[in-house]
Design a protein around this motif. Structure first.
Motif, PDB file in Angstrom:
ATOM      1  N   VAL A   1       0.884  -1.405  -0.087  1.00 49.42           N
ATOM      2  CA  VAL A   1       0.068   0.071   0.047  1.00 49.42           C
ATOM      3  C   VAL A   1       0.771   1.357   0.044  1.00 49.42           C
ATOM      4  CG1 VAL A   1      -1.854  -1.115   1.212  1.00 49.42           C
ATOM      5  CG2 VAL A   1      -0.031   0.288   2.465  1.00 49.42           C
ATOM      6  N   PRO A   2       0.349   2.284  -0.501  1.00 47.37           N
ATOM      7  CA  PRO A   2       1.055   3.417  -0.538  1.00 47.37           C
ATOM      8  C   PRO A   2       1.342   3.834   1.042  1.00 47.37           C
ATOM      9  CG  PRO A   2      -0.923   3.974  -1.701  1.00 47.37           C
ATOM     10  CD  PRO A   2      -1.008   2.428  -1.077  1.00 47.37           C
ATOM     11  N   PRO A   3       2.707   4.520   1.272  1.00 49.68           N
ATOM     12  CA  PRO A   3       2.947   4.722   2.726  1.00 49.68           C
ATOM     13  C   PRO A   3       2.728   5.851   3.376  1.00 49.68           C
ATOM     14  CG  PRO A   3       5.046   5.432   1.176  1.00 49.68           C
ATOM     15  CD  PRO A   3       3.764   4.826   0.347  1.00 49.68           C
ATOM     16  N   GLY A   4       1.679   6.650   2.579  1.00 48.82           N
ATOM     17  CA  GLY A   4       1.309   8.023   3.194  1.00 48.82           C
ATOM     18  C   GLY A   4       0.276   8.075   4.243  1.00 48.82           C
ATOM     19  N   GLY A   5      -0.292   6.687   4.536  1.00 51.80           N
ATOM     20  CA  GLY A   5      -1.416   6.643   5.594  1.00 51.80           C
ATOM     21  C   GLY A   5      -2.653   6.667   4.878  1.00 51.80           C
ATOM     22  N   GLY A   6      -3.803   6.107   5.685  1.00 46.64           N
ATOM     23  CA  GLY A   6      -5.216   5.895   5.549  1.00 46.64           C
ATOM     24  C   GLY A   6      -5.334   4.555   4.926  1.00 46.64           C
ATOM     25  N   VAL A   7      -4.259   3.642   4.635  1.00 49.67           N
ATOM     26  CA  VAL A   7      -4.514   2.338   4.315  1.00 49.67           C
ATOM     27  C   VAL A   7      -3.456   1.328   4.808  1.00 49.67           C
ATOM     28  CG1 VAL A   7      -5.501   2.922   1.894  1.00 49.67           C
ATOM     29  CG2 VAL A   7      -3.018   2.928   2.177  1.00 49.67           C
ATOM     30  N   ALA A   8      -3.702  -0.072   5.008  1.00 46.99           N
ATOM     31  CA  ALA A   8      -2.819  -0.792   5.374  1.00 46.99           C
ATOM     32  C   ALA A   8      -3.225  -2.253   4.749  1.00 46.99           C
ATOM     33  CB  ALA A   8      -3.200  -0.935   6.934  1.00 46.99           C
ATOM     34  N   PHE A   9      -2.004  -3.007   4.932  1.00 44.19           N
ATOM     35  CA  PHE A   9      -2.039  -4.359   4.604  1.00 44.19           C
ATOM     36  C   PHE A   9      -2.310  -5.002   6.022  1.00 44.19           C
ATOM     37  CE2 PHE A   9       0.411  -8.509   3.542  1.00 44.19           C
ATOM     38  CZ  PHE A   9      -0.508  -9.099   2.871  1.00 44.19           C
ATOM     39  N   ALA A  10      -3.642  -5.659   6.159  1.00 41.26           N
ATOM     40  CA  ALA A  10      -4.564  -6.218   7.277  1.00 41.26           C
ATOM     41  C   ALA A  10      -3.996  -7.442   7.647  1.00 41.26           C
ATOM     42  CB  ALA A  10      -5.905  -6.194   6.951  1.00 41.26           C
ATOM     43  N   LYS A  11      -3.069  -8.254   7.019  1.00 42.29           N
ATOM     44  CA  LYS A  11      -2.404  -9.559   7.301  1.00 42.29           C
ATOM     45  C   LYS A  11      -2.249  -9.757   8.876  1.00 42.29           C
ATOM     46  CE  LYS A  11       0.297 -13.438   6.055  1.00 42.29           C
ATOM     47  NZ  LYS A  11       0.958 -13.761   7.326  1.00 42.29           N
ATOM     48  N   ASP A  12      -1.524  -8.979   9.362  1.00 41.27           N
ATOM     49  CA  ASP A  12      -1.062  -9.255  10.666  1.00 41.27           C
ATOM     50  C   ASP A  12      -2.345  -9.015  11.856  1.00 41.27           C
ATOM     51  OD1 ASP A  12       1.570  -9.772  10.093  1.00 41.27           O
ATOM     52  OD2 ASP A  12       2.349  -7.945  10.677  1.00 41.27           O
ATOM     53  N   ASN A  13      -3.211  -8.516  11.178  1.00 44.42           N
ATOM     54  CA  ASN A  13      -4.665  -8.666  12.451  1.00 44.42           C
ATOM     55  C   ASN A  13      -5.007 -10.083  12.554  1.00 44.42           C
ATOM     56  OD1 ASN A  13      -6.909  -6.998  13.302  1.00 44.42           O
ATOM     57  ND2 ASN A  13      -8.046  -8.586  11.969  1.00 44.42           N
ATOM     58  N   VAL A  14      -4.517 -11.076  11.731  1.00 47.46           N
ATOM     59  CA  VAL A  14      -5.192 -12.453  12.154  1.00 47.46           C
ATOM     60  C   VAL A  14      -4.261 -13.251  13.048  1.00 47.46           C
ATOM     61  CG1 VAL A  14      -5.724 -12.684   9.723  1.00 47.46           C
ATOM     62  CG2 VAL A  14      -3.535 -13.502  10.445  1.00 47.46           C
ATOM     63  N   TYR A  15      -3.068 -12.741  13.641  1.00 49.67           N
ATOM     64  CA  TYR A  15      -2.308 -13.471  14.518  1.00 49.67           C
ATOM     65  C   TYR A  15      -3.425 -13.480  16.052  1.00 49.67           C
ATOM     66  CZ  TYR A  15       1.371 -13.753  11.280  1.00 49.67           C
ATOM     67  OH  TYR A  15       2.373 -14.149  10.402  1.00 49.67           O
ATOM     68  N   LEU A  16      -3.608 -12.391  16.424  1.00 47.38           N
ATOM     69  CA  LEU A  16      -4.232 -12.229  17.754  1.00 47.38           C
ATOM     70  C   LEU A  16      -5.740 -12.742  17.720  1.00 47.38           C
ATOM     71  CD1 LEU A  16      -3.876 -11.948  20.745  1.00 47.38           C
ATOM     72  CD2 LEU A  16      -4.524  -9.184  20.175  1.00 47.38           C
ATOM     73  N   SER A  17      -6.315 -12.330  16.619  1.00 48.34           N
ATOM     74  CA  SER A  17      -7.835 -12.732  16.250  1.00 48.34           C
ATOM     75  C   SER A  17      -7.918 -14.289  16.188  1.00 48.34           C
ATOM     76  CB  SER A  17      -8.544 -11.838  15.156  1.00 48.34           C
ATOM     77  OG  SER A  17      -8.022 -12.228  13.788  1.00 48.34           O
ATOM     78  N   GLY A  18      -7.029 -14.850  15.421  1.00 47.34           N
ATOM     79  CA  GLY A  18      -6.638 -16.076  15.196  1.00 47.34           C
ATOM     80  C   GLY A  18      -6.627 -16.988  16.434  1.00 47.34           C
ATOM     81  N   LEU A  19      -5.665 -16.227  17.162  1.00 47.12           N
ATOM     82  CA  LEU A  19      -5.328 -17.017  18.576  1.00 47.12           C
ATOM     83  C   LEU A  19      -6.615 -17.086  19.550  1.00 47.12           C
ATOM     84  CD1 LEU A  19      -3.597 -18.276  20.824  1.00 47.12           C
ATOM     85  CD2 LEU A  19      -2.971 -15.497  21.376  1.00 47.12           C
ATOM     86  N   LEU A  20      -7.250 -16.091  19.529  1.00 44.69           N
ATOM     87  CA  LEU A  20      -8.440 -15.967  20.420  1.00 44.69           C
ATOM     88  C   LEU A  20      -9.672 -16.912  19.915  1.00 44.69           C
ATOM     89  CD1 LEU A  20      -8.379 -12.027  21.006  1.00 44.69           C
ATOM     90  CD2 LEU A  20      -7.949 -13.732  22.613  1.00 44.69           C
TER      91      LEU A  20
END
Length: 427
Positions: free
Chosen positions: A322-341
């Motif tokens: 994604v562009p580095p200027g903000g307002g967007v993100a690559f969401a993949k790392d969201n899954v580590y904690l949500s997946g664990l729970l």
């Protein structure tokens, strides 16, 4: 349904599965969003000296139109989302093809703000609710960061030296894996171009070159990479009907990563600092989605105690693709904690239902929690094989059941209602 009719149906799904694997061969998520090591090294050196500038990353945008069309055709042939009485195998193939199609759309937008929305569809948002709870993934992340910070001073004496070179760890892991899976089944290599500290496939585990590791890292790599990611891939390769069970599709990422972190927890290979790192990434994704740019996210990780190199790599994970200027993100790392729970809750639920078989079947390949339950008729018929290998902590069923039984009961005790003096009476 007669035996001949069943055989025809199974052959139909096996053929769709072969088409699926052929269609996704060119869809490579992490390689497409990877940054050149030379860029990383130059920018880490600049950032460590206080010279900040937004990264300029040139991505090669793939043309995946043919793959998307074939995946859409597979979805339709598998039964379609509105099909009545769809077989669980057809539903598995439909859902899997759909997730790959969304991933293809995401990669065709690499380097633009359009990359973020499909990544959220695949991996979720930090403010998504946790199943069975009114709290969100973001709430959980804040909790673990705060707890880690509160305990930090008391845990300094327990700090483990990071003094194991990558080559030394490679030899040690190779010997352990040869003893468990058989000589040469999984190769361990040192890769100087690797962004993450480690990455695992079915037959290869890579370690980032030029990096030293701790004893915690060793335990975590075995529990997370080898005994979940590689193990489920190897079990998936043994499946006679669905070869795709050896491949991590986008839709199984949350379960795979959640199961891998849960394995760290069950085998004693996770520490509070690791939970903090996982949680900080979720807070950083939320920051980026709300406008923070790469430099601001880097400074956030740095303020939380990470080194210049670790802060850069952590921020990089949020802004891959994604562009580095903000307002967007690559969401993949969201899954580590949500997946664990979610995985932790699933294990407790399965124990309460006295269904340890569901927990074992979770390792038969790359499956979601939904798949494990839905595909039970095909496990029962033998169309899907049980796992050949189970992680060491899953082989001690009584010990696992004891931990889970305790957690099921203790979950009914609400800490907000506990008064300290109550615990001290009768001593």
């Amino acid at each position: 349904m007669s035996a001949s009719t069943t055989d025809v149906a199974l052959q139909h799904y096996a053929e769709l599965d072969r088409r699926l694997l052929a269609a996704v061969r060119g869809i490579r998520i992490l390689p497409t969003v990877a940054w050149p090591a030379s860029l990383e090294d130059r920018m880490i050196a600049d950032y460590s000296k206080g010279r900040f500038a937004l990264p300029q990353v040139d991505y090669v945008r793939p043309d995946l139109a043919a793959a998307r069309a074939e995946l859409a055709a597979i979805e339709a042939a598998a039964g379609g989302a509105d099909a009545a009485d769809i077989d669980p195998l057809g539903d598995y193939l439909r859902r899997t093809a759909e997730s790959w199609r969304i991933a293809a759309e995401m990669l065709e937008s690499v380097g633009t703000s359009g990359f973020a929305a499909p990544s959220i569809v695949l991996y979720g948002r930090p403010d998504d609710a946790i199943p069975g709870s009114q709290r969100s993934n973001l709430d959980a992340a804040r909790y673990f960061v705060e707890l880690s910070d509160e305990l930090g001073a008391d845990l300094l004496a327990d700090d483990i030296s990071v003094n194991v070179p990558a080559d030394e760890l490679r030899a040690d892991l190779a010997a352990t894996l040869d003893a468990f899976f058989g000589a040469g089944t999984i190769k361990v290599e040192v890769d100087p171009e690797l962004t993450a500290k480690a990455a695992a496939g079915a037959t290869r585990i890579r370690l980032r070159g030029g990096t030293c590791f701790s004893e915690y890292d060793r335990h975590q790599l075995l529990a997370h990479e080898a005994f979940v990611h590689s193990l489920t891939a190897l079990n998936g390769r043994r499946q006679p009907l669905l070869a795709s069970l050896a491949r991590t599709s986008p839709r199984v990422t949350a379960t795979q990563e959640g199961l891998a972190v849960f394995a760290e927890l069950m085998s004693g290979a996770i520490d509070i600092a690791r939970l903090k790192r996982i949680s900080l990434r979720i807070l950083a994704i939320d920051m980026a989605l709300n406008g923070a740019d790469f430099v601001e996210v880097y400074r956030y990780f740095s303020a939380c105690g990470q080194s210049a190199a670790d802060s850069f790599h952590s921020a990089q994970r949020v802004f891959r693709g994604v562009p580095p200027g903000g307002g967007v993100a690559f969401a993949k790392d969201n899954v580590y904690l949500s997946g664990l729970l979610t995985v932790h809750t699933f294990f407790r639920w399965a124990l309460k239902q006295r269904r340890m078989d569901l927990l074992r079947h979770l390792f038969a390949g790359k499956l979601t929690l939904h798949d494990v339950v839905a595909l039970q008729p095909h496990f029962a018929s033998g169309a899907i094989l049980p796992p050949r290998w189970l992680p060491p902590w899953m082989q001690h069923v009584h010990g696992l059941a004891g931990k889970l039984a305790f957690s099921v009961f203790i979950n009914g005790i609400h800490m907000s209602r506990v008064q300290g003096d109550e615990l001290l009476h009768g001593g």
